[in-house]
Scaffold this motif. Structure first.
Motif, PDB file in Angstrom:
ATOM      1  N   ASN A 100       0.857  -1.178   0.000  1.00 20.60           N
ATOM      2  CA  ASN A 100       0.000   0.000   0.000  1.00 20.60           C
ATOM      3  C   ASN A 100       0.897   1.233   0.000  1.00 20.60           C
ATOM      4  O   ASN A 100       1.731   1.402   0.894  1.00 20.60           O
ATOM      5  N   HIS A 101       0.709   2.092  -0.996  1.00 17.45           N
ATOM      6  CA  HIS A 101       1.602   3.246  -1.172  1.00 17.45           C
ATOM      7  C   HIS A 101       1.606   4.153   0.055  1.00 17.45           C
ATOM      8  O   HIS A 101       2.669   4.545   0.547  1.00 17.45           O
ATOM      9  N   ASN A 102       0.435   4.517   0.541  1.00 11.70           N
ATOM     10  CA  ASN A 102       0.356   5.450   1.673  1.00 11.70           C
ATOM     11  C   ASN A 102       1.013   4.877   2.924  1.00 11.70           C
ATOM     12  O   ASN A 102       1.786   5.561   3.600  1.00 11.70           O
ATOM     13  N   VAL A 103       0.704   3.625   3.223  1.00  9.79           N
ATOM     14  CA  VAL A 103       1.251   3.008   4.439  1.00  9.79           C
ATOM     15  C   VAL A 103       2.756   2.809   4.297  1.00  9.79           C
ATOM     16  O   VAL A 103       3.502   3.037   5.247  1.00  9.79           O
ATOM     17  N   PHE A 104       3.227   2.424   3.110  1.00 11.51           N
ATOM     18  CA  PHE A 104       4.670   2.253   2.927  1.00 11.51           C
ATOM     19  C   PHE A 104       5.395   3.588   3.062  1.00 11.51           C
ATOM     20  O   PHE A 104       6.464   3.668   3.656  1.00 11.51           O
ATOM     21  N   ASN A 105       4.823   4.662   2.526  1.00  8.11           N
ATOM     22  CA  ASN A 105       5.452   5.980   2.686  1.00  8.11           C
ATOM     23  C   ASN A 105       5.539   6.372   4.154  1.00  8.11           C
ATOM     24  O   ASN A 105       6.559   6.916   4.591  1.00  8.11           O
ATOM     25  N   ILE A 106       4.502   6.104   4.899  1.00  2.00           N
ATOM     26  CA  ILE A 106       4.528   6.410   6.337  1.00  2.00           C
ATOM     27  C   ILE A 106       5.620   5.584   7.023  1.00  2.00           C
ATOM     28  O   ILE A 106       6.388   6.105   7.831  1.00  2.00           O
ATOM     29  N   ALA A 107       5.706   4.304   6.678  1.00  2.00           N
ATOM     30  CA  ALA A 107       6.732   3.430   7.268  1.00  2.00           C
ATOM     31  C   ALA A 107       8.137   3.932   6.912  1.00  2.00           C
ATOM     32  O   ALA A 107       9.030   3.966   7.768  1.00  2.00           O
ATOM     33  N   CYS A 108       8.329   4.344   5.658  1.00  2.00           N
ATOM     34  CA  CYS A 108       9.629   4.882   5.241  1.00  2.00           C
ATOM     35  C   CYS A 108       9.959   6.152   6.015  1.00  2.00           C
ATOM     36  O   CYS A 108      11.090   6.337   6.479  1.00  2.00           O
ATOM     37  N   ASP A 109       8.965   7.029   6.161  1.00  2.00           N
ATOM     38  CA  ASP A 109       9.185   8.276   6.897  1.00  2.00           C
ATOM     39  C   ASP A 109       9.546   8.005   8.350  1.00  2.00           C
ATOM     40  O   ASP A 109      10.425   8.661   8.905  1.00  2.00           O
ATOM     41  N   LEU A 110       8.889   7.033   8.970  1.00  3.04           N
ATOM     42  CA  LEU A 110       9.209   6.699  10.358  1.00  3.04           C
ATOM     43  C   LEU A 110      10.635   6.152  10.473  1.00  3.04           C
ATOM     44  O   LEU A 110      11.360   6.488  11.420  1.00  3.04           O
ATOM     45  N   ALA A 111      11.045   5.324   9.530  1.00  2.00           N
ATOM     46  CA  ALA A 111      12.410   4.768   9.557  1.00  2.00           C
ATOM     47  C   ALA A 111      13.442   5.878   9.379  1.00  2.00           C
ATOM     48  O   ALA A 111      14.408   5.979  10.143  1.00  2.00           O
ATOM     49  N   LEU A 153      -1.560   2.027  13.247  1.00  2.00           N
ATOM     50  CA  LEU A 153      -1.594   2.841  12.043  1.00  2.00           C
ATOM     51  C   LEU A 153      -2.381   4.124  12.302  1.00  2.00           C
ATOM     52  O   LEU A 153      -1.927   5.214  11.939  1.00  2.00           O
ATOM     53  N   GLN A 154      -3.520   4.011  12.964  1.00  7.41           N
ATOM     54  CA  GLN A 154      -4.319   5.205  13.249  1.00  7.41           C
ATOM     55  C   GLN A 154      -3.570   6.164  14.173  1.00  7.41           C
ATOM     56  O   GLN A 154      -3.645   7.373  14.004  1.00  7.41           O
ATOM     57  N   ASN A 155      -2.831   5.616  15.145  1.00  2.00           N
ATOM     58  CA  ASN A 155      -2.032   6.471  16.039  1.00  2.00           C
ATOM     59  C   ASN A 155      -1.004   7.282  15.254  1.00  2.00           C
ATOM     60  O   ASN A 155      -0.784   8.459  15.550  1.00  2.00           O
ATOM     61  N   VAL A 156      -0.371   6.653  14.272  1.00  2.00           N
ATOM     62  CA  VAL A 156       0.609   7.367  13.458  1.00  2.00           C
ATOM     63  C   VAL A 156      -0.091   8.417  12.603  1.00  2.00           C
ATOM     64  O   VAL A 156       0.368   9.560  12.515  1.00  2.00           O
ATOM     65  N   ILE A 157      -1.186   8.040  11.981  1.00  2.00           N
ATOM     66  CA  ILE A 157      -1.928   8.987  11.144  1.00  2.00           C
ATOM     67  C   ILE A 157      -2.379  10.186  11.970  1.00  2.00           C
ATOM     68  O   ILE A 157      -2.323  11.328  11.508  1.00  2.00           O
ATOM     69  N   ASP A 158      -2.788   9.940  13.211  1.00  7.33           N
ATOM     70  CA  ASP A 158      -3.221  11.041  14.085  1.00  7.33           C
ATOM     71  C   ASP A 158      -2.086  12.002  14.414  1.00  7.33           C
ATOM     72  O   ASP A 158      -2.331  13.159  14.743  1.00  7.33           O
ATOM     73  N   LYS A 159      -0.835  11.518  14.344  1.00 10.12           N
ATOM     74  CA  LYS A 159       0.325  12.377  14.626  1.00 10.12           C
ATOM     75  C   LYS A 159       0.660  13.283  13.450  1.00 10.12           C
ATOM     76  O   LYS A 159       1.370  14.262  13.608  1.00 10.12           O
ATOM     77  N   ILE A 160       0.196  12.905  12.275  1.00  9.00           N
ATOM     78  CA  ILE A 160       0.495  13.691  11.085  1.00  9.00           C
ATOM     79  C   ILE A 160      -0.335  14.970  11.147  1.00  9.00           C
ATOM     80  O   ILE A 160      -1.543  14.947  11.229  1.00  9.00           O
ATOM     81  N   LYS A 161       0.365  16.078  11.124  1.00  9.69           N
ATOM     82  CA  LYS A 161      -0.319  17.372  11.184  1.00  9.69           C
ATOM     83  C   LYS A 161      -1.125  17.576   9.908  1.00  9.69           C
ATOM     84  O   LYS A 161      -0.799  17.016   8.869  1.00  9.69           O
ATOM     85  N   PRO A 162      -2.139  18.417   9.976  1.00  7.21           N
ATOM     86  CA  PRO A 162      -2.976  18.630   8.789  1.00  7.21           C
ATOM     87  C   PRO A 162      -2.321  19.505   7.727  1.00  7.21           C
ATOM     88  O   PRO A 162      -2.966  20.327   7.114  1.00  7.21           O
ATOM     89  N   ASN A 163      -1.021  19.305   7.504  1.00  8.15           N
ATOM     90  CA  ASN A 163      -0.342  20.065   6.452  1.00  8.15           C
ATOM     91  C   ASN A 163      -0.468  19.386   5.104  1.00  8.15           C
ATOM     92  O   ASN A 163      -0.060  19.921   4.096  1.00  8.15           O
TER      93      ASN A 163
END
Length: 182
Positions: A100-111, A153-163
């Motif tokens: 999944n593109h969105n989830v993989f990008n989030i995982a890459c950003d966290l790493a 996953l929802q916890n991480v998404i909630d940390k993403i600011k609305p930018n």
């Protein structure tokens, strides 16, 4: 020995927009202080676009939104330039596969961000995402956790600011379809 890396801007700098010039200056200063890290940036051309909300890379270029760049400090831009370079060095564009593109990008950003903030001591914009629990994990390992645990996953998404808006993927600053370079 000093002066190995010139901070003089090329003659073409007069043709650059203020945002592009700001990004070039941040890259130049970064190269003075972090030569090892910054050398990754030399082959990545900077391309201005409003097709993304922040910054992104396709592995050959770093795309930057001029409004977003102008709103960030030089230190934050240095951190984000390194962030984008690490996507390339760690071959994230090649390793996504069928994930999944969105989830993989989030995982890459966290790493990446965990490494930059906790290991390298690099400043990032406060609207970025990082979490010590993912420190020293690969993007694939983080992805497995996030894709299999809706609450995490929802916890991480909630940390993403609305930018982020429709032009960008959550947590990545980029989009699946990159703008064409000029």
């Amino acid at each position: 020995m000093t002066g190995l890396i010139s901070t003089a801007l090329p003659a073409s700098a007069a043709k650059m927009s203020p945002a592009h010039l700001k990004a070039v200056k941040a890259r130049s200063k970064l190269m003075q202080r972090q030569v090892g890290y910054a050398s990754m940036l030399l082959k990545l051309n900077l391309v201005e676009t409003t097709a993304i909300a922040t910054m992104a890379t396709d592995g050959a270029r770093i795309y930057l939104n001029p409004d977003w760049v102008m709103a960030k400090s030089e230190k934050e831009l240095e951190g984000v330039l390194l962030h984008e370079a690490l996507h390339v060095v760690w071959e994230h564009p090649l390793r996504k596969g069928n994930r999944n593109h969105n989830v993989f990008n989030i995982a890459c950003d966290l790493a990446i961000n965990g490494f930059l903030v906790y290991t390298a001591g690099i400043s990032l914009p406060e609207d970025g995402i990082w979490d010590r629990q993912y420190l020293n994990m690969t993007a694939e390992a983080i992805y497995r956790i996030l894709i299999n645990d809706e609450e995490k996953l929802q916890n991480v998404i909630d940390k993403i600011k609305p930018n982020c808006d429709q032009k960008s993927e959550p947590g990545s600053g980029g989009s699946e379809e990159y703008p064409q370079s000029k």
